[in-house]
Design an enzyme around this catalytic site. Structure first.
Site, PDB file in Angstrom:
ATOM      1  N   ARG A 103      41.911  25.533 -53.345  1.00 49.83           N
ATOM      2  CA  ARG A 103      41.389  24.792 -54.508  1.00 49.83           C
ATOM      3  C   ARG A 103      42.589  24.378 -55.337  1.00 49.83           C
ATOM      4  O   ARG A 103      43.367  25.222 -55.794  1.00 49.83           O
ATOM      5  CB  ARG A 103      40.443  25.669 -55.331  1.00 49.83           C
ATOM      6  CG  ARG A 103      40.148  25.071 -56.693  1.00 49.83           C
ATOM      7  CD  ARG A 103      39.041  25.776 -57.439  1.00 49.83           C
ATOM      8  NE  ARG A 103      37.742  25.467 -56.856  1.00 49.83           N
ATOM      9  CZ  ARG A 103      36.577  25.670 -57.480  1.00 49.83           C
ATOM     10  NH1 ARG A 103      36.553  26.191 -58.698  1.00 49.83           N
ATOM     11  NH2 ARG A 103      35.441  25.352 -56.899  1.00 49.83           N
ATOM     12  N   HIS A 130      34.734  17.684 -53.431  1.00 51.00           N
ATOM     13  CA  HIS A 130      34.229  19.065 -53.430  1.00 51.00           C
ATOM     14  C   HIS A 130      33.213  19.199 -52.288  1.00 51.00           C
ATOM     15  O   HIS A 130      32.017  19.377 -52.502  1.00 51.00           O
ATOM     16  CB  HIS A 130      33.582  19.378 -54.783  1.00 51.00           C
ATOM     17  CG  HIS A 130      33.382  20.833 -55.051  1.00 51.00           C
ATOM     18  ND1 HIS A 130      33.793  21.823 -54.181  1.00 51.00           N
ATOM     19  CD2 HIS A 130      32.797  21.490 -56.105  1.00 51.00           C
ATOM     20  CE1 HIS A 130      33.485  23.008 -54.695  1.00 51.00           C
ATOM     21  NE2 HIS A 130      32.880  22.833 -55.850  1.00 51.00           N
ATOM     22  N   ASP A 221      26.855  16.914 -63.251  1.00 51.27           N
ATOM     23  CA  ASP A 221      27.991  17.841 -63.361  1.00 51.27           C
ATOM     24  C   ASP A 221      28.563  17.666 -64.767  1.00 51.27           C
ATOM     25  O   ASP A 221      28.217  16.698 -65.470  1.00 51.27           O
ATOM     26  CB  ASP A 221      29.025  17.484 -62.264  1.00 51.27           C
ATOM     27  CG  ASP A 221      30.168  18.485 -62.154  1.00 51.27           C
ATOM     28  OD1 ASP A 221      30.096  19.563 -62.775  1.00 51.27           O
ATOM     29  OD2 ASP A 221      31.150  18.166 -61.443  1.00 51.27           O
ATOM     30  N   CYS A 261      26.102  21.802 -59.707  1.00 55.13           N
ATOM     31  CA  CYS A 261      27.015  22.700 -58.988  1.00 55.13           C
ATOM     32  C   CYS A 261      27.371  23.935 -59.806  1.00 55.13           C
ATOM     33  O   CYS A 261      27.781  24.944 -59.241  1.00 55.13           O
ATOM     34  CB  CYS A 261      28.267  21.936 -58.573  1.00 55.13           C
ATOM     35  SG  CYS A 261      29.210  21.256 -59.953  1.00 55.13           S
ATOM     36  N   ARG A 289      26.019  28.282 -51.323  1.00 52.02           N
ATOM     37  CA  ARG A 289      27.475  28.200 -51.084  1.00 52.02           C
ATOM     38  C   ARG A 289      27.868  29.271 -50.069  1.00 52.02           C
ATOM     39  O   ARG A 289      28.660  29.023 -49.152  1.00 52.02           O
ATOM     40  CB  ARG A 289      28.259  28.423 -52.390  1.00 52.02           C
ATOM     41  CG  ARG A 289      28.113  27.328 -53.442  1.00 52.02           C
ATOM     42  CD  ARG A 289      28.777  26.027 -53.030  1.00 52.02           C
ATOM     43  NE  ARG A 289      30.192  26.162 -52.744  1.00 52.02           N
ATOM     44  CZ  ARG A 289      31.164  26.184 -53.668  1.00 52.02           C
ATOM     45  NH1 ARG A 289      30.878  26.056 -54.945  1.00 52.02           N
ATOM     46  NH2 ARG A 289      32.437  26.290 -53.319  1.00 52.02           N
TER      47      ARG A 289
HETATM   48  N1  NVA Z   1      33.668  18.575 -61.365  1.00 51.78           N
HETATM   49  C1  NVA Z   1      33.845  19.979 -61.654  1.00 51.78           C
HETATM   50  C2  NVA Z   1      33.240  20.823 -60.586  1.00 51.78           C
HETATM   51  C3  NVA Z   1      33.344  22.293 -60.829  1.00 51.78           C
HETATM   52  C4  NVA Z   1      32.748  23.116 -59.742  1.00 51.78           C
HETATM   53  C5  NVA Z   1      35.325  20.270 -61.790  1.00 51.78           C
HETATM   54  O1  NVA Z   1      36.111  19.759 -60.985  1.00 51.78           O
HETATM   55  O2  NVA Z   1      35.704  20.988 -62.711  1.00 51.78           O
HETATM   56  N1   CP Z   2      30.513  25.101 -58.194  1.00 51.74           N
HETATM   57  C1   CP Z   2      31.694  25.698 -58.108  1.00 51.74           C
HETATM   58  O1   CP Z   2      32.566  25.328 -57.323  1.00 51.74           O
HETATM   59  O2   CP Z   2      31.854  26.770 -58.927  1.00 51.74           O
HETATM   60  P1   CP Z   2      33.188  27.568 -59.226  1.00 51.74           P
HETATM   61  O3   CP Z   2      34.108  26.658 -59.978  1.00 51.74           O
HETATM   62  O4   CP Z   2      32.736  28.744 -60.038  1.00 51.74           O
HETATM   63  O5   CP Z   2      33.813  27.996 -57.922  1.00 51.74           O
END
Ligand code: NVA
Ligand code: CP
Length: 302
Positions: A103, A130, A221, A261, A289
């Site tokens: 990530r 994602h 989101d 999400c 997930r």
């Molecule tokens: N769009 C959000 C998703 C988090 C799971 C982010 O990138 O922070």
């Molecule tokens: N939805 C998601 O990816 O959550 P986290 O940021 O908690 O991993």
């Protein structure tokens, strides 16, 4: 040759459907307490340059349930945070672990990791994509509807990593996707262009009600993603009409399901009433997930 899970659109519809079937099977096994140690003795390295609750816990628990183990590697506590190049980290980790989940911010970091790693690499979120989340979202739809491809999907909010991955999914599966985003916050133009060139059924608007009209799946989101915290105030203005709320549900299909999400900002992109209401499947979605990522890891690492 090793395979990576970097973007939905790198995979065929048939391959992804096999992952969903495997996820459903693994979910049944987990629920009934049947051991399924398909990755016995294997290790997943998990690199996190951004925060996480779901991704970290679901991958770590998933590896444990599959008979393997997972290592949490935060950039601040590894030499990555001190500037060791990704191409070196990729090759070193590949001598120890059987798969890498990463990530990070730039998608290029994930692509570089995949290029240099000798083991499969999984995209656990970048600024651009994602994909694991969209797999969990689709598994949730599959559990709630006889067919997931005949439906109309609606995205309300930022044209962010989630929206881009939904576009990739619409491209592969052929379902109709309508995205309502404020002007200036549209999805990635290259991802969109490739999907359109492939004949994807994607419609862009800046009217959330138009996008939600008779839609079967509503998804949103946060207005400001990780790394955009300083834009929060500016985004609150731009996104104020882009909320999943009672009024939006009134124009959607009466049996629609609502996805998010998570983490959610109640009162911004979604109301507390909707996220806690009968149409919301957000906690099944979060659980999925675990199941879908186990299926992805088995597919890549077995
Ligand atoms: N769009 C959000 C998703 C988090 C799971 C982010 O990138 O922070
Ligand atoms: N939805 C998601 O990816 O959550 P986290 O940021 O908690 O991993």
């Amino acid at each position: 040759m090793k395979k990576d899970f970097l973007a939905i659109s790198d995979w065929t519809r048939e391959e992804l459907e096999e992952i969903f079937a495997l996820a459903a099977d693994l979910k049944n096994k987990q629920k009934s307490g049947e051991p399924h140690h398909l990755l016995s003795g294997k290790t997943l390295g998990m690199i996190f340059e951004k925060s996480s609750t779901r991704t970290r816990v679901s991958f770590e628990v998933g590896m444990f349930q599959l008979g393997g183990s997972a290592l949490f590697l935060s950039s601040g506590n590894t030499q990555l945070g001190r500037g060791e190049p990704i191409k070196d980290t990729a090759r070193v980790l590949s001598r120890y672990v059987d798969g890498i989940m990463i990530r990070t911010f730039a998608q290029q970091n994930i692509d570089d990791m995949a290029q240099w790693a000798g083991v499969p690499v999984i995209n656990g979120l970048s600024d651009l994509l994602h994909p694991c989340q969209i797999m969990a979202d689709l598994l949730t739809v599959i559990e709630n509807r006889p067919s997931f491809t005949d439906l109309t999907y609606c995205w309300i909010g930022d044209g962010n990593n989630m929206a881009n991955s939904w576009i990739n999914a619409a491209r592969v599966f052929g379902f109709e996707l309508r995205l309502a985003t404020p002007k200036g916050y549209q999805p990635d133009p290259i991802i969109l262009e490739r999907a359109m060139a492939d004949g994807a059924r994607i419609f862009l608007t800046d009217d959330p009600f138009e996008a939600a009209d008779k839609a079967h799946v509503l998804n949103t989101d946060v207005w400001a993603s990780m790394g955009q915290e300083e834009e929060q105030k500016k985004r609150e203005k731009a996104f104020q009409n882009f909320q999943i709320n009672r009024e939006i549900l009134q124009v959607a299909d009466p049996d629609c399901i609502v996805l998010h999400c998570l983490p959610a900002h109640r009162g911004e992109e979604i109301t507390d009433e909707v996220i806690e209401g009968p149409r919301s499947k957000v906690f099944d979605e979060a659980e999925n997930r675990l199941h879908v990522q186990k299926a992805i890891m088995v597919t890549l690492m077995r």
